[in-house]
Design a protein around this motif. Structure first.
Motif, PDB file in Angstrom:
ATOM      1  N   PRO A 179       0.950  -1.130  -0.035  1.00  0.00           N
ATOM      2  CA  PRO A 179      -0.112  -0.068   0.139  1.00  0.00           C
ATOM      3  C   PRO A 179       0.824   1.098  -0.110  1.00  0.00           C
ATOM      4  O   PRO A 179       2.057   1.209   0.406  1.00  0.00           O
ATOM      5  N   GLU A 180       0.299   2.323  -0.508  1.00  0.00           N
ATOM      6  CA  GLU A 180       0.890   3.634  -0.556  1.00  0.00           C
ATOM      7  C   GLU A 180       1.390   3.957   0.923  1.00  0.00           C
ATOM      8  O   GLU A 180       0.689   3.958   1.754  1.00  0.00           O
ATOM      9  N   PRO A 204      14.395   3.004  -4.082  1.00  0.00           N
ATOM     10  CA  PRO A 204      14.358   4.827  -4.049  1.00  0.00           C
ATOM     11  C   PRO A 204      13.352   4.971  -5.406  1.00  0.00           C
ATOM     12  O   PRO A 204      13.941   4.542  -6.620  1.00  0.00           O
ATOM     13  N   GLY A 205      12.537   5.869  -5.374  1.00  0.00           N
ATOM     14  CA  GLY A 205      11.795   6.362  -6.393  1.00  0.00           C
ATOM     15  C   GLY A 205      10.706   5.554  -7.118  1.00  0.00           C
ATOM     16  O   GLY A 205       9.777   5.661  -7.741  1.00  0.00           O
ATOM     17  N   ARG A 206      10.399   4.361  -6.286  1.00  0.00           N
ATOM     18  CA  ARG A 206       9.498   3.219  -6.735  1.00  0.00           C
ATOM     19  C   ARG A 206       8.682   3.016  -5.316  1.00  0.00           C
ATOM     20  O   ARG A 206       9.380   2.329  -4.440  1.00  0.00           O
ATOM     21  N   PHE A 211      12.803  -5.302  -1.223  1.00  0.00           N
ATOM     22  CA  PHE A 211      13.539  -6.691  -1.030  1.00  0.00           C
ATOM     23  C   PHE A 211      13.932  -6.612   0.432  1.00  0.00           C
ATOM     24  O   PHE A 211      14.140  -5.839   1.219  1.00  0.00           O
ATOM     25  N   VAL A 212      13.770  -8.141   0.847  1.00  0.00           N
ATOM     26  CA  VAL A 212      14.131  -8.447   2.144  1.00  0.00           C
ATOM     27  C   VAL A 212      15.214  -9.654   1.973  1.00  0.00           C
ATOM     28  O   VAL A 212      14.805 -10.526   1.280  1.00  0.00           O
ATOM     29  N   GLU A 213      16.150  -9.459   2.645  1.00  0.00           N
ATOM     30  CA  GLU A 213      17.178 -10.335   2.825  1.00  0.00           C
ATOM     31  C   GLU A 213      17.547 -11.164   3.970  1.00  0.00           C
ATOM     32  O   GLU A 213      17.259 -10.401   5.216  1.00  0.00           O
ATOM     33  N   TYR A 214      17.667 -12.406   3.862  1.00  0.00           N
ATOM     34  CA  TYR A 214      17.873 -13.120   5.147  1.00  0.00           C
ATOM     35  C   TYR A 214      19.342 -13.732   4.885  1.00  0.00           C
ATOM     36  O   TYR A 214      19.950 -13.724   4.201  1.00  0.00           O
TER      37      TYR A 214
END
Length: 246
Positions: A179-180, A204-206, A211-214
């Motif tokens: 969501p916004e 940035p800008g999107r 992304f979620v990193e493990y």
């Protein structure tokens, strides 16, 4: 065999596909219960896996004896084809009572399933984009009507693209449909609950993606399984979670 531990599950093929799951399981139980204590029977119902089943015994010796004795036995006028399953079943692992071992087993199974789907999808894409023998490639392939698309050399087929849903597991998740104003802190609250969480990276800008990193693939698999399709902000949107395209 992935775990290196004895397998107590018999994989059955060539079953009559028209028989419904419950009568099929009853018939299988009647036949195989002579060889040992059965703790579970899984009869596949989806189109691709019809005609298959798994008989889970309490011990590996029972499974081995059943294969030796029942191989080729006709059930509903079709000879059964038997072999040991490649990995231990969920029911077998649950017997240990070790929750950590079961979670690891489940993650491995989900990863193998996702990798298999990715391979099948890639093969299907290749099949659909393969030029027809004897027909020029520019005629056999439908032209792409995309503005700005570069021209391909004559005879070069389009690359097979695996859909997001079938990408093989890795340790980075790609999150979409946010969501916004749904920010890094909100995502961290959701994804930091899972083992090995490292960070959330916004783009940035999107808006609407992150992304979620493990630290390891296992954490990403668990997180994806538990968050894909999660409703956000009173059901305003459902979050799409896939693996990062490599």
């Amino acid at each position: 065999m992935a775990t290196g531990q004895p397998v107590a599950t018999v994989y059955v093929r060539n079953l009559e596909e028209r028989v419904k799951p419950e009568p099929l399981k009853e018939a299988l139980r009647a036949i195989f219960s002579e060889y040992g204590n059965i703790i579970d029977i899984v009869a596949k119902t989806n189109l691709k896996a019809k005609g298959q089943a798994f008989i889970v015994f309490e011990d590996p010796e029972s499974a081995a004896n059943a294969i030796e004795e029942v191989q080729g036995f006709e059930l509903f006028e079709k000879p059964m084809q038997l072999q040991l399953a490649r990995t231990r079943s969920d029911a077998t692992v649950l017997q240990t009572g070790n929750e950590e071992e079961f979670d690891a087993h489940k993650r491995r199974r989900i990863a193998e399933k996702d990798k298999k789907k990715a391979l099948e999808s890639a093969e299907e894409q290749k099949r659909l984009t393969r030029p027809i023998q004897g027909v020029p490639a520019d005629i056999a392939r439908p032209a792409k009507n995309v503005r700005g698309a570069g021209l391909k050399p004559t005879g070069a087929g389009p690359a097979a693209v695996v859909p997001d849903e079938y990408l093989p597991p890795n340790r980075i998740l790609f999150v979409q449909n946010l969501p916004e104003g749904f920010d890094k802190d909100a995502l961290t609250d959701i994804f930091s609950r899972f083992e090995g969480f490292r960070e959330v990276r916004m783009v940035p800008g999107r808006s609407g993606i992150a992304f979620v990193e493990y630290e390891a693939e296992a954490g990403a698999i668990t997180a994806k399984e538990n968050t894909a399709g999660m409703a956000l902000r009173d059901g305003e949107k459902t979050m799409k979670v896939t693996y990062q395209r490599q």
